[in-house]
Enzyme design. Structure first.
Site, PDB file in Angstrom:
ATOM      1  N   TYR A  52     -46.475  28.560 -72.574  1.00 19.11           N
ATOM      2  CA  TYR A  52     -45.821  27.680 -71.600  1.00 19.11           C
ATOM      3  C   TYR A  52     -45.736  28.447 -70.266  1.00 19.11           C
ATOM      4  CZ  TYR A  52     -44.267  25.759 -76.108  1.00 19.11           C
ATOM      5  OH  TYR A  52     -44.204  25.300 -77.400  1.00 19.11           O
ATOM      6  N   ASP A 137     -41.673  30.257 -72.955  1.00 16.39           N
ATOM      7  CA  ASP A 137     -40.678  29.637 -72.066  1.00 16.39           C
ATOM      8  C   ASP A 137     -40.880  28.121 -72.116  1.00 16.39           C
ATOM      9  OD1 ASP A 137     -38.826  29.053 -70.130  1.00 16.39           O
ATOM     10  OD2 ASP A 137     -39.946  29.926 -68.464  1.00 16.39           O
ATOM     11  N   CYS A 164     -34.058  27.198 -71.496  1.00 13.35           N
ATOM     12  CA  CYS A 164     -33.200  26.535 -70.507  1.00 13.35           C
ATOM     13  C   CYS A 164     -32.182  25.621 -71.175  1.00 13.35           C
ATOM     14  CB  CYS A 164     -34.053  25.749 -69.504  1.00 13.35           C
ATOM     15  SG  CYS A 164     -35.148  24.530 -70.236  1.00 13.35           S
TER      16      CYS A 164
END
Length: 217
Positions: A52, A137, A164
């Site tokens: 990613y 990520d 996140c």
């Protein structure tokens, strides 16, 4: 547009398209690169994956760390940010540091889970060195079971998961633990002031083999 990221004496420049992804907080890229380098500790000559990868925020720092004897494989699904990454890591790309001018950097456009199957084949054919370290990520929903199972089959040495969404990290941590990985360190960052969002970085090492005690008769 061009984005510059610094960490200590290191400086990386990236070409980022208007429709591509980049961190909103202006200090976030440098903070995340510094976190990756200090937690994952990529070393000279290692083979690393950046999953990613976007335009290559972590790819540049990984390539700088592993140097000309190392390898970095960058995987990104978005065609826009993939094009940015290809430009950034061309032989004369802006994101290549002096230490990474000769580093083998492969920039792959495709679904991460599907690409991991191709990388497993490359390993079996000795077209790719043993994978020492992985950065992933993923977007807010996390990596998910299929991707993590396929990543586990590559037998990397260590994994740094940048998340996140703490809930997604929690779900994926449970999957990794079931696959035999230990969570050894977590750092949280309040990169979005006045919101409930928290960025996190979690370091995983493969759990030591569990030796069953011998029965004494």
């Amino acid at each position: 547009m061009t984005e510059d990221v610094t960490f200590g004496a290191r400086r990386f420049s990236y070409q980022v398209s208007a429709g591509g992804f980049w961190q909103v907080h202006r200090c976030a890229p440098s903070a995340l690169v510094g976190t990756m380098l200090t937690m994952l500790r990529p070393a000279e000559g290692e083979c690393t994956l950046d999953l990613y990868a976007g335009a290559g925020l972590f790819t540049a720092a990984l390539a700088d760390a592993v140097g000309e004897r190392g390898t970095v494989v960058s995987v990104e699904g978005s065609p826009v940010t993939h094009r940015d990454a290809r430009a950034n890591f061309a032989p004369d790309g802006a994101a290549r540091s002096e230490s990474a001018k000769g580093t083998r950097i492969e920039v792959i456009h495709g679904d991460v889970a599907r690409t991991l199957l191709d990388l497993k084949t490359a390993l079996e054919l000795d077209e790719l060195p043993h994978i020492d370290a992985v950065v992933l990520d993923p977007s807010r929903e996390g990596a998910g079971k299929k991707t993590l199972e396929r990543l586990n089959k590559l037998s990397p040495g260590r994994i740094l998961y940048v998340a996140c969404d703490p809930a997604a990290l929690g779900r994926d941590t449970a999957i990794l633990r079931e696959l035999g990985w230990d969570l050894v360190q977590v750092r949280g960052y309040d990169m979005y002031p006045n919101t409930h969002h928290v960025e996190a970085a979690a370091l995983f090492y493969r759990a030591p083999a569990r030796i069953k005690p011998r029965r004494i008769r």
